[in-house]
Motif scaffolding. Structure first.
Motif, PDB file in Angstrom:
ATOM      1  N   LEU A 165       0.834  -1.193   0.000  1.00 28.63           N
ATOM      2  CA  LEU A 165       0.000   0.000   0.000  1.00 28.63           C
ATOM      3  C   LEU A 165       0.872   1.248   0.000  1.00 28.63           C
ATOM      4  O   LEU A 165       1.889   1.308   0.686  1.00 28.63           O
ATOM      5  CB  LEU A 165      -0.916   0.010   1.224  1.00 28.63           C
ATOM      6  CG  LEU A 165      -1.877  -1.171   1.326  1.00 28.63           C
ATOM      7  CD1 LEU A 165      -2.619  -1.138   2.653  1.00 28.63           C
ATOM      8  CD2 LEU A 165      -2.854  -1.183   0.167  1.00 28.63           C
ATOM      9  N   VAL A 166       0.459   2.215  -0.783  1.00 28.18           N
ATOM     10  CA  VAL A 166       1.127   3.507  -0.861  1.00 28.18           C
ATOM     11  C   VAL A 166       0.079   4.566  -0.559  1.00 28.18           C
ATOM     12  O   VAL A 166      -1.070   4.449  -0.998  1.00 28.18           O
ATOM     13  CB  VAL A 166       1.713   3.735  -2.277  1.00 28.18           C
ATOM     14  CG1 VAL A 166       2.264   5.128  -2.443  1.00 28.18           C
ATOM     15  CG2 VAL A 166       2.768   2.694  -2.584  1.00 28.18           C
ATOM     16  N   THR A 167       0.450   5.587   0.181  1.00 28.67           N
ATOM     17  CA  THR A 167      -0.480   6.683   0.447  1.00 28.67           C
ATOM     18  C   THR A 167      -0.165   7.839  -0.486  1.00 28.67           C
ATOM     19  O   THR A 167       0.983   8.265  -0.605  1.00 28.67           O
ATOM     20  CB  THR A 167      -0.382   7.150   1.910  1.00 28.67           C
ATOM     21  OG1 THR A 167      -0.696   6.047   2.756  1.00 28.67           O
ATOM     22  CG2 THR A 167      -1.345   8.278   2.191  1.00 28.67           C
ATOM     23  N   PHE A 168      -1.192   8.312  -1.149  1.00 30.17           N
ATOM     24  CA  PHE A 168      -1.086   9.457  -2.051  1.00 30.17           C
ATOM     25  C   PHE A 168      -1.898  10.597  -1.459  1.00 30.17           C
ATOM     26  O   PHE A 168      -3.041  10.394  -1.055  1.00 30.17           O
ATOM     27  CB  PHE A 168      -1.596   9.090  -3.446  1.00 30.17           C
ATOM     28  CG  PHE A 168      -1.731  10.268  -4.349  1.00 30.17           C
ATOM     29  CD1 PHE A 168      -0.608  10.964  -4.773  1.00 30.17           C
ATOM     30  CD2 PHE A 168      -2.976  10.707  -4.766  1.00 30.17           C
ATOM     31  CE1 PHE A 168      -0.735  12.071  -5.600  1.00 30.17           C
ATOM     32  CE2 PHE A 168      -3.112  11.801  -5.590  1.00 30.17           C
ATOM     33  CZ  PHE A 168      -1.984  12.487  -6.012  1.00 30.17           C
ATOM     34  N   ARG A 169      -1.317  11.776  -1.390  1.00 31.16           N
ATOM     35  CA  ARG A 169      -2.009  12.954  -0.868  1.00 31.16           C
ATOM     36  C   ARG A 169      -2.510  13.791  -2.041  1.00 31.16           C
ATOM     37  O   ARG A 169      -1.768  14.566  -2.627  1.00 31.16           O
ATOM     38  CB  ARG A 169      -1.063  13.796  -0.015  1.00 31.16           C
ATOM     39  CG  ARG A 169      -0.476  13.054   1.135  1.00 31.16           C
ATOM     40  CD  ARG A 169      -1.227  13.349   2.423  1.00 31.16           C
ATOM     41  NE  ARG A 169      -0.646  12.546   3.508  1.00 31.16           N
ATOM     42  CZ  ARG A 169      -1.325  11.612   4.135  1.00 31.16           C
ATOM     43  NH1 ARG A 169      -2.571  11.370   3.815  1.00 31.16           N
ATOM     44  NH2 ARG A 169      -0.768  10.913   5.090  1.00 31.16           N
ATOM     45  N   PRO A 170      -3.794  13.630  -2.388  1.00 33.72           N
ATOM     46  CA  PRO A 170      -4.327  14.410  -3.513  1.00 33.72           C
ATOM     47  C   PRO A 170      -4.405  15.897  -3.154  1.00 33.72           C
ATOM     48  O   PRO A 170      -4.646  16.260  -2.006  1.00 33.72           O
ATOM     49  CB  PRO A 170      -5.731  13.848  -3.742  1.00 33.72           C
ATOM     50  CG  PRO A 170      -5.962  12.834  -2.693  1.00 33.72           C
ATOM     51  CD  PRO A 170      -4.771  12.730  -1.825  1.00 33.72           C
ATOM     52  N   GLU A 229      -9.285   5.621   2.145  1.00 36.77           N
ATOM     53  CA  GLU A 229      -8.607   6.809   2.645  1.00 36.77           C
ATOM     54  C   GLU A 229      -7.879   6.459   3.932  1.00 36.77           C
ATOM     55  O   GLU A 229      -8.224   5.494   4.606  1.00 36.77           O
ATOM     56  CB  GLU A 229      -9.620   7.924   2.860  1.00 36.77           C
ATOM     57  CG  GLU A 229     -10.269   8.364   1.560  1.00 36.77           C
ATOM     58  CD  GLU A 229     -11.231   9.531   1.736  1.00 36.77           C
ATOM     59  OE1 GLU A 229     -11.400  10.006   2.878  1.00 36.77           O
ATOM     60  OE2 GLU A 229     -11.802   9.964   0.728  1.00 36.77           O
ATOM     61  N   ASP A 230      -6.882   7.267   4.263  1.00 35.33           N
ATOM     62  CA  ASP A 230      -6.076   6.977   5.448  1.00 35.33           C
ATOM     63  C   ASP A 230      -6.541   7.725   6.697  1.00 35.33           C
ATOM     64  O   ASP A 230      -5.923   7.628   7.738  1.00 35.33           O
ATOM     65  CB  ASP A 230      -4.605   7.272   5.177  1.00 35.33           C
ATOM     66  CG  ASP A 230      -4.305   8.756   5.029  1.00 35.33           C
ATOM     67  OD1 ASP A 230      -5.251   9.565   4.969  1.00 35.33           O
ATOM     68  OD2 ASP A 230      -3.114   9.106   4.967  1.00 35.33           O
ATOM     69  N   GLY A 231      -7.636   8.477   6.609  1.00 35.43           N
ATOM     70  CA  GLY A 231      -8.136   9.241   7.742  1.00 35.43           C
ATOM     71  C   GLY A 231      -7.474  10.595   7.896  1.00 35.43           C
ATOM     72  O   GLY A 231      -7.821  11.364   8.778  1.00 35.43           O
ATOM     73  N   LYS A 232      -6.489  10.895   7.054  1.00 36.33           N
ATOM     74  CA  LYS A 232      -5.779  12.175   7.104  1.00 36.33           C
ATOM     75  C   LYS A 232      -5.834  12.853   5.738  1.00 36.33           C
ATOM     76  O   LYS A 232      -4.893  13.527   5.334  1.00 36.33           O
ATOM     77  CB  LYS A 232      -4.329  11.963   7.521  1.00 36.33           C
ATOM     78  CG  LYS A 232      -4.162  11.309   8.871  1.00 36.33           C
ATOM     79  CD  LYS A 232      -2.700  11.014   9.138  1.00 36.33           C
ATOM     80  CE  LYS A 232      -2.575  10.143  10.369  1.00 36.33           C
ATOM     81  NZ  LYS A 232      -1.233   9.590  10.506  1.00 36.33           N
ATOM     82  N   ASP A 233      -6.912  12.632   5.000  1.00 41.67           N
ATOM     83  CA  ASP A 233      -7.139  13.184   3.667  1.00 41.67           C
ATOM     84  C   ASP A 233      -6.209  12.589   2.615  1.00 41.67           C
ATOM     85  O   ASP A 233      -5.992  13.166   1.566  1.00 41.67           O
ATOM     86  CB  ASP A 233      -7.043  14.709   3.677  1.00 41.67           C
ATOM     87  CG  ASP A 233      -7.919  15.328   2.592  1.00 41.67           C
ATOM     88  OD1 ASP A 233      -8.989  14.759   2.302  1.00 41.67           O
ATOM     89  OD2 ASP A 233      -7.527  16.363   2.030  1.00 41.67           O
ATOM     90  N   GLY A 234      -5.637  11.421   2.895  1.00 40.56           N
ATOM     91  CA  GLY A 234      -4.794  10.729   1.931  1.00 40.56           C
ATOM     92  C   GLY A 234      -5.544   9.576   1.295  1.00 40.56           C
ATOM     93  O   GLY A 234      -6.491   9.032   1.864  1.00 40.56           O
ATOM     94  N   LEU A 235      -5.131   9.210   0.122  1.00 40.16           N
ATOM     95  CA  LEU A 235      -5.730   8.115  -0.620  1.00 40.16           C
ATOM     96  C   LEU A 235      -4.793   6.914  -0.525  1.00 40.16           C
ATOM     97  O   LEU A 235      -3.613   7.008  -0.863  1.00 40.16           O
ATOM     98  CB  LEU A 235      -5.917   8.539  -2.077  1.00 40.16           C
ATOM     99  CG  LEU A 235      -6.648   7.631  -3.025  1.00 40.16           C
ATOM    100  CD1 LEU A 235      -8.084   7.425  -2.562  1.00 40.16           C
ATOM    101  CD2 LEU A 235      -6.652   8.239  -4.416  1.00 40.16           C
ATOM    102  N   VAL A 236      -5.293   5.790  -0.029  1.00 38.47           N
ATOM    103  CA  VAL A 236      -4.500   4.570   0.084  1.00 38.47           C
ATOM    104  C   VAL A 236      -4.641   3.791  -1.219  1.00 38.47           C
ATOM    105  O   VAL A 236      -5.756   3.518  -1.677  1.00 38.47           O
ATOM    106  CB  VAL A 236      -4.952   3.712   1.286  1.00 38.47           C
ATOM    107  CG1 VAL A 236      -4.140   2.435   1.363  1.00 38.47           C
ATOM    108  CG2 VAL A 236      -4.849   4.513   2.575  1.00 38.47           C
ATOM    109  N   VAL A 237      -3.497   3.454  -1.813  1.00 36.70           N
ATOM    110  CA  VAL A 237      -3.478   2.799  -3.123  1.00 36.70           C
ATOM    111  C   VAL A 237      -2.721   1.479  -3.007  1.00 36.70           C
ATOM    112  O   VAL A 237      -1.586   1.446  -2.535  1.00 36.70           O
ATOM    113  CB  VAL A 237      -2.776   3.709  -4.166  1.00 36.70           C
ATOM    114  CG1 VAL A 237      -2.759   3.043  -5.533  1.00 36.70           C
ATOM    115  CG2 VAL A 237      -3.435   5.075  -4.231  1.00 36.70           C
TER     116      VAL A 237
END
Length: 150
Positions: free
Chosen positions: A80-85, A111-119
Motif C-alpha cells: 500500500l502507498v499513500t497518495f495525498r491528492p 482513505e487513510d483518515g488524514k485526507d490521503g488516498l491509500v493505493v
C-alpha cells in the motif's frame, strides 16, 4: 466521449458505429448549445492529451501486469502507498479516484483518515505517488479551467 459511451452501451459493429457517430454529433451540438455563454467547463485539448496518455499508460501497465502474471521470475513488491491528492473533496477528486482505479497495477482502496488516498500496487518500488500526482495535475487542467466561449 459521447461516441465512447454509445459504443459501451450498444457495441461495436459497422451499423452501430455509423448511428453512434450521428448520435454523438447530435449530443455534442446539443451540449454546446445548452452550455452557458462565457464559460467552457473543459479544456478540450488537455482532455485529448489526457485521454491519449491514459490509453498509452493503460496499455503499458496492462502489459507489465500480464508479464508479471505469466513470469514468476519477475519481482512483485505488492503493498500500500499513500497518495495525498491536492484536489479537494468533490467531483474532480472522485473522478480522479475512479480513473485511477482503471489503471492496471494500482487500485485506490480507501482513505487513510488524514485526507490521503491509500493505493494498492503491485510494485511499491515504483514511483506510484509521483505518477499519480502528475495524472492529478493533468486532470486538474481539464476540469478546473474556464475560458471564454468562442
Amino acid at each position: 466521449m459521447f461516441l465512447l459511451l454509445w459504443c459501451a452501451l450498444k457495441g461495436i459493429s459497422p451499423t452501430d458505429i455509423v448511428v453512434g457517430i450521428a448520435a454523438a454529433l447530435a449530443a455534442t451540438v446539443a451540449n454546446l448549445r445548452l452550455m452557458p455563454q462565457g464559460t467552457h467547463p473543459l479544456d478540450i485539448a488537455a482532455l485529448v492529451r489526457y485521454t491519449g496518455r491514459f490509453l498509452k499508460q493503460s496499455l503499458l501497465a496492462g502489459i507489465d501486469v500480464a508479464r508479471r502474471a505469466f513470469d514468476p521470475a519477475l519481482p512483485l513488491a505488492t503493498g500500500l502507498v499513500t497518495f495525498r491528492p491536492s484536489l479537494g473533496r468533490g467531483f474532480a477528486r472522485d473522478l480522479f479516484t475512479t480513473i485511477s482505479s482503471m489503471m492496471p497495477g494500482t487500485l485506490p482502496v480507501g482513505e487513510d483518515g488524514k485526507d490521503g488516498l491509500v493505493v494498492h500496487c503491485l510494485d511499491i518500488r515504483q514511483p506510484v505517488a509521483v505518477d499519480m500526482a502528475r495524472d492529478e495535475a493533468r486532470l486538474r487542467r481539464i476540469v478546473t479551467r474556464s475560458r471564454p466561449h468562442g
